[in-house]
Write a protein that holds these residues in place. Sequence first.
Motif, PDB file in Angstrom:
ATOM      1  N   UNK A   3       2.432  -1.717 -28.924  1.00 48.01           N
ATOM      2  CA  UNK A   3       1.400  -1.175 -29.808  1.00 48.01           C
ATOM      3  C   UNK A   3       0.067  -1.862 -29.532  1.00 48.01           C
ATOM      4  N   UNK A   4      -0.979  -1.068 -29.538  1.00 48.26           N
ATOM      5  CA  UNK A   4      -2.346  -1.550 -29.382  1.00 48.26           C
ATOM      6  C   UNK A   4      -2.984  -1.628 -30.762  1.00 48.26           C
ATOM      7  N   UNK A   5      -3.528  -2.800 -31.102  1.00 51.22           N
ATOM      8  CA  UNK A   5      -4.173  -3.012 -32.390  1.00 51.22           C
ATOM      9  C   UNK A   5      -5.686  -2.978 -32.239  1.00 51.22           C
ATOM     10  N   UNK A   6      -6.359  -2.281 -33.168  1.00 50.76           N
ATOM     11  CA  UNK A   6      -7.803  -2.158 -33.160  1.00 50.76           C
ATOM     12  C   UNK A   6      -8.356  -2.562 -34.520  1.00 50.76           C
ATOM     13  N   UNK A   7      -9.537  -3.162 -34.513  1.00 51.42           N
ATOM     14  CA  UNK A   7     -10.263  -3.422 -35.751  1.00 51.42           C
ATOM     15  C   UNK A   7     -11.435  -2.459 -35.817  1.00 51.42           C
ATOM     16  N   UNK A   8     -11.510  -1.691 -36.901  1.00 50.67           N
ATOM     17  CA  UNK A   8     -12.569  -0.704 -37.088  1.00 50.67           C
ATOM     18  C   UNK A   8     -13.452  -1.176 -38.237  1.00 50.67           C
ATOM     19  N   UNK A   9     -14.611  -1.737 -37.883  1.00 43.59           N
ATOM     20  CA  UNK A   9     -15.511  -2.314 -38.882  1.00 43.59           C
ATOM     21  C   UNK A   9     -16.945  -1.994 -38.502  1.00 43.59           C
ATOM     22  N   UNK A  10     -17.741  -1.639 -39.487  1.00 41.56           N
ATOM     23  CA  UNK A  10     -19.150  -1.348 -39.241  1.00 41.56           C
ATOM     24  C   UNK A  10     -19.860  -1.062 -40.545  1.00 41.56           C
ATOM     25  N   UNK A  97     -13.348  -1.802 -43.647  1.00 42.30           N
ATOM     26  CA  UNK A  97     -12.674  -2.458 -42.525  1.00 42.30           C
ATOM     27  C   UNK A  97     -11.238  -1.939 -42.467  1.00 42.30           C
ATOM     28  N   UNK A  98     -10.820  -1.521 -41.276  1.00 39.40           N
ATOM     29  CA  UNK A  98      -9.464  -1.010 -41.077  1.00 39.40           C
ATOM     30  C   UNK A  98      -8.841  -1.667 -39.855  1.00 39.40           C
ATOM     31  N   UNK A  99      -7.525  -1.755 -39.868  1.00 34.72           N
ATOM     32  CA  UNK A  99      -6.763  -2.121 -38.674  1.00 34.72           C
ATOM     33  C   UNK A  99      -5.940  -0.892 -38.291  1.00 34.72           C
ATOM     34  N   UNK A 100      -6.120  -0.411 -37.073  1.00 35.62           N
ATOM     35  CA  UNK A 100      -5.385   0.757 -36.581  1.00 35.62           C
ATOM     36  C   UNK A 100      -4.431   0.325 -35.482  1.00 35.62           C
ATOM     37  N   UNK A 101      -3.350   1.083 -35.317  1.00 38.62           N
ATOM     38  CA  UNK A 101      -2.365   0.801 -34.275  1.00 38.62           C
ATOM     39  C   UNK A 101      -1.941   2.101 -33.616  1.00 38.62           C
ATOM     40  N   UNK A 102      -1.834   2.092 -32.286  1.00 37.24           N
ATOM     41  CA  UNK A 102      -1.257   3.211 -31.543  1.00 37.24           C
ATOM     42  C   UNK A 102      -0.123   2.659 -30.698  1.00 37.24           C
ATOM     43  N   UNK A 103       0.955   3.416 -30.615  1.00 33.57           N
ATOM     44  CA  UNK A 103       2.164   2.959 -29.933  1.00 33.57           C
ATOM     45  C   UNK A 103       2.588   3.988 -28.907  1.00 33.57           C
ATOM     46  N   UNK A 104       2.956   3.516 -27.709  1.00 35.77           N
ATOM     47  CA  UNK A 104       3.397   4.437 -26.678  1.00 35.77           C
ATOM     48  C   UNK A 104       3.816   3.704 -25.412  1.00 35.77           C
ATOM     49  N   UNK A 105       3.799   4.433 -24.318  1.00 39.20           N
ATOM     50  CA  UNK A 105       4.190   3.899 -23.019  1.00 39.20           C
ATOM     51  C   UNK A 105       3.399   2.634 -22.698  1.00 39.20           C
ATOM     52  N   UNK A 106       4.079   1.619 -22.197  1.00 38.76           N
ATOM     53  CA  UNK A 106       3.431   0.325 -21.953  1.00 38.76           C
ATOM     54  C   UNK A 106       2.255   0.436 -20.997  1.00 38.76           C
ATOM     55  N   UNK A 107       2.376   1.232 -19.943  1.00 37.90           N
ATOM     56  CA  UNK A 107       1.285   1.354 -18.971  1.00 37.90           C
ATOM     57  C   UNK A 107       0.053   1.989 -19.612  1.00 37.90           C
ATOM     58  N   UNK A 108       0.265   3.018 -20.434  1.00 40.61           N
ATOM     59  CA  UNK A 108      -0.870   3.654 -21.101  1.00 40.61           C
ATOM     60  C   UNK A 108      -1.518   2.697 -22.094  1.00 40.61           C
ATOM     61  N   UNK A 109      -0.714   1.956 -22.849  1.00 35.05           N
ATOM     62  CA  UNK A 109      -1.263   1.001 -23.816  1.00 35.05           C
ATOM     63  C   UNK A 109      -2.089  -0.071 -23.108  1.00 35.05           C
TER      64      UNK A 109
END
Length: 228
Positions: A3-10, A97-109
């Motif tokens: 999973x890739x974690x992102x912080x969405x803040x602005x 402020x949000x923390x988002x996550x996307x999960x998938x194939x390791x190479x794509x992540x």
Amino acid sequence: MSSLLLKLAGPMQAWGDSSRHTRRETRLEPTKSGVLGLLAAAQGRRRTDPIEDLAELRFGVRVDQPGVLTRDFHTAIRWRDGVAMPLSYRYYLADAVFVAAVNGDDDLIESLASALRRPAFPLFLGRRSCPSSEPVFRDVVDEPVEQALRSAPWEASEWHRKRLGRHVSLLAYMDAPAGSVGEAVHDVPLSFNPERRAYGWRNVAEFSVPRENPDGHDEMDFMSLLGG
């Protein structure tokens, strides 16, 4: 799969999934289409490029700081001929402020993580008028979406934490497992092509993430004050 974690803040964010004509709404949490659009921009994809691989990613988001719903009265003039455009109302989330996550194939992540570190295009939080105030990339973890959102550090601002009690519960949303019941949201991007934008439906499951808040205040026991 990782999973890739992102912080969405602005200062401002806008995540519309049903905006029409002169009223441009925002949801109270990031949409799947908005976050996948941000990832596509980081990779340098054009709006006409295929996005099937991104649409298949599992998605979730945690509300670390809900922000304030704000309305802007929008005016514009078409620069080519000076014709006034229709007046509109546009809604934003301020100081969220949000923390988002996307999960998938390791190479794509890993490819997405690399792109976020050095994005090809500017990254916006839903609309072009909403740039991110800090780096979006947070981490890559070997966990599914729900566990990644439960484990990720709380990203709220210190001033926001001080307004809360010592025990908080963060709302989180994720793609619902197949066959389960959830809110139907029309925000799965099928095409970002301006001439034929298309979106599909997904079911969204809600859950809560408890957090200890050492910066918070002691909650007042109102029942004891009333002699209960």
